[in-house]
Design an enzyme around this catalytic site. Structure first.
Site, PDB file in Angstrom:
ATOM      1  N   SER A  97     -11.898  93.771  51.435  1.00  0.00           N
ATOM      2  CA  SER A  97     -12.224  92.916  52.304  1.00  0.00           C
ATOM      3  C   SER A  97     -13.695  93.045  52.778  1.00  0.00           C
ATOM      4  O   SER A  97     -13.973  94.345  52.930  1.00  0.00           O
ATOM      5  CB  SER A  97     -11.178  92.629  53.681  1.00  0.00           C
ATOM      6  N   TYR A 116      -6.962  97.978  61.178  1.00  0.00           N
ATOM      7  CA  TYR A 116      -7.117  97.184  59.688  1.00  0.00           C
ATOM      8  C   TYR A 116      -8.559  97.473  59.148  1.00  0.00           C
ATOM      9  O   TYR A 116      -8.553  98.086  57.789  1.00  0.00           O
ATOM     10  CB  TYR A 116      -7.108  95.699  59.922  1.00  0.00           C
TER      11      TYR A 116
END
Length: 283
Positions: A137, A150
């Protein structure tokens, strides 16, 4: 592009929805023997109907990880492509995220993919070829408030890939990371559920309300830079099949230009802008 017969079977994690489901469908449509996995086998019925082989796999379970790799190897000798896609976003203020919640984030987003990579590598070495594609990501390149857990997991995924890639290159194996920006999937709904619920007297109560509102807007279908799962799946397919892949594929406007802007901006300026975007008490 390399052909399916040259590459071999594809094992994909996290195929119950979103990018994983779209990637499994894309590989199958391209003629690959595709093994789609998820914790809930009922969520894979649509992919089974498309011709994918389906396996039950919780990436945090060692027995399940071994069974999935062995199922592919019994039939084909080695996994040709491993797509590490399974994951979720743990969000909320760092002070209120428990260590158990942080461990679950890393067990799923980091250790699950790392262990599956370890399990497929012996077969890939024997075959003299193979590719590991990690669905990472832009969150692995840029860290912002509210997403520390995260981001930490995605930064770890990036670091592991950079170490692993030159280690396995002499054996004919490549490691490629796909870094999407925001995607309109069920990821948002799962993310919002992870924000700690610590009551109205929490010093972060306003912050968490604004964080939830901001993430809904950031991931809303049709929003600025927001992509579909199919868009990202096509990038995963490309990363797995081009003869000479890049080490990273940044997918979408935000993934391509966000890290550049972050690298150029002073930390304190980024902090100040973040507090304006997601206000907290005292801001």
């Amino acid at each position: 592009m390399l052909k399916a017969a040259e590459i071999g079977p594809v094992l994909i994690t996290g195929c119950s929805s979103g990018v994983g489901r779209a990637a499994a469908a894309a590989f199958r449509a391209a003629g690959f023997e595709t093994f789609a996995t998820a914790r809930d086998p009922l969520a894979l019925e649509q992919l089974r109907a498309l011709g994918c082989a389906t396996l039950t796999l919780d990436v945090t379970d060692e027995d399940a990880r071994r069974a999935a790799v062995e199922a592919v190897e019994r039939q084909f000798g080695a996994v040709g492509v491993l797509v590490n896609n399974a994951g979720y976003g743990q969000y909320g203020p760092i002070e209120e995220i428990t260590l158990d919640e942080m461990r679950r984030q890393f067990e799923t987003n980091v250790f699950g993919g790392m262990r599956l990579s370890q399990l497929v590598l012996p077969g890939m070495r024997r075959a003299g070829k193979g590719r590991i594609v990690n669905v990472s990501s832009v969150a692995g390149r840029v860290s912002v408030m509210g997403g520390g857990a995260y981001h930490a997991a995605k930064f770890a995924t990036e670091a592991i890939a950079d170490a692993l890639r030159p280690e396995v290159e002499p054996f004919g194996i490549d490691v490629v990371n796909v870094l999407p920006g925001p995607i309109a999937t069920h990821f948002e709904a799962t993310l919002l559920k992870t924000i700690p619920k610590t009551g109205d007297d929490s010093p972060y109560a306003l912050f968490k309300e604004n964080l939830a509102r901001g993430m809904r807007a950031f991931l809303a279908r049709g929003g600025f830079g927001v992509m579909t799962a199919d868009h990202v799946a096509n990038a995963v397919l490309k990363a797995a099949t081009v003869a000479r892949p890049r080490t990273r594929y940044n997918v979408g406007f935000i993934a391509k230009f966000g890290p550049v802007g972050r690298a150029l901006a002073p930390d304190r300026l980024v902090d100040a802008v973040s507090r304006l975007v997601i206000p907290n008490k005292g801001s």
